[in-house]
Design an enzyme around this catalytic site. Sequence first.
Site, PDB file in Angstrom:
ATOM      1  N   TYR A  12      -2.412  -0.468  10.012  1.00 27.75           N
ATOM      2  CA  TYR A  12      -2.350  -0.862   8.601  1.00 27.75           C
ATOM      3  C   TYR A  12      -1.008  -0.467   7.994  1.00 27.75           C
ATOM      4  O   TYR A  12      -0.376  -1.263   7.276  1.00 27.75           O
ATOM      5  CB  TYR A  12      -3.502  -0.213   7.847  1.00 27.75           C
ATOM      6  CG  TYR A  12      -3.661  -0.687   6.429  1.00 27.75           C
ATOM      7  CD1 TYR A  12      -4.189  -1.944   6.156  1.00 27.75           C
ATOM      8  CD2 TYR A  12      -3.291   0.124   5.358  1.00 27.75           C
ATOM      9  CE1 TYR A  12      -4.347  -2.378   4.843  1.00 27.75           C
ATOM     10  CE2 TYR A  12      -3.445  -0.312   4.050  1.00 27.75           C
ATOM     11  CZ  TYR A  12      -3.973  -1.554   3.797  1.00 27.75           C
ATOM     12  OH  TYR A  12      -4.120  -1.986   2.503  1.00 27.75           O
ATOM     13  N   SER A  29       0.840  -1.195   0.000  1.00 34.14           N
ATOM     14  CA  SER A  29       0.000   0.000   0.000  1.00 34.14           C
ATOM     15  C   SER A  29       0.872   1.240   0.000  1.00 34.14           C
ATOM     16  O   SER A  29       2.012   1.218   0.504  1.00 34.14           O
ATOM     17  CB  SER A  29      -0.897   0.007   1.244  1.00 34.14           C
ATOM     18  OG  SER A  29      -1.556   1.253   1.400  1.00 34.14           O
ATOM     19  N   LYS A  40       2.002  -2.912   6.326  1.00 37.76           N
ATOM     20  CA  LYS A  40       2.433  -2.820   4.933  1.00 37.76           C
ATOM     21  C   LYS A  40       3.901  -2.404   4.828  1.00 37.76           C
ATOM     22  O   LYS A  40       4.609  -2.850   3.902  1.00 37.76           O
ATOM     23  CB  LYS A  40       1.541  -1.846   4.166  1.00 37.76           C
ATOM     24  CG  LYS A  40       0.093  -2.321   4.033  1.00 37.76           C
ATOM     25  CD  LYS A  40      -0.010  -3.666   3.326  1.00 37.76           C
ATOM     26  CE  LYS A  40      -1.447  -4.027   3.004  1.00 37.76           C
ATOM     27  NZ  LYS A  40      -1.563  -5.298   2.263  1.00 37.76           N
TER      28      LYS A  40
END
Length: 241
Positions: A146, A133, A150
């Site tokens: 998150y 991401s 990533k």
Amino acid sequence: MDFNGRSILVTGASGGIGGATVRHLVSAGAAVVAAGRSEQALAALAEETGARPLVFELDSEDSVRDAIADLDLWGLVNCAGFGGEIATPMDTDLDVFDKVIRVNTRGALTATKYASRSMIRGGRGGAIVNVSSQAGLVAFDGHISYAASKAALDSITRVSALELGKHGIRVNSVNPTVVMTPIAEGHWSQPEVAEPVLRAMPLGRWATPDEVAAPITFLLSDGAAMITGITLPIDGGYTCR
């Protein structure tokens, strides 16, 4: 872009990016194993594309090993993901953090562990693409869990490229901006959240699943035979600033 029947495992295949990747790879001649948790969703995708459905729990090493250890694989796309929560470092739920890491980072590493063994055993080289991401490259409000998952996945990409290169296996990441999948839409469909990011993005719009699947397919292909260890932003130019 002709994969000539090479067997490629795609995790998270029932999601938006995963499903688009399956379709692109099948169209390019790959023998795709479409993996995920939902037997019903995978069956529908298999009926549409001819991919082979495979159900397993990505957060269980035993489940992953039992499902893929005996497959004859040439490639892998780690596309499964969990969005977690929108939270700051001050109020994050560490149980949610653990789950995000378990799915996005540990799950991808587990799939890589057993898929790469199959690829090495086959002796034909191969390629792995991790779906990371832009949040692994730049900071976004509320993305502490998150983003960490990533950024760690990008590190796994680089180390895996180093370790597996001697076997002729390439490993790369793609780092897309928001794609309006169910994981993303709850947060990014809010105008007050989306508009500042879109204003800062030269192309000024979100990506589509096909716009992520196409670069994944390229990185798996022989056209990318000298590309390994990279993180490729697919972000409309956001990270160029």
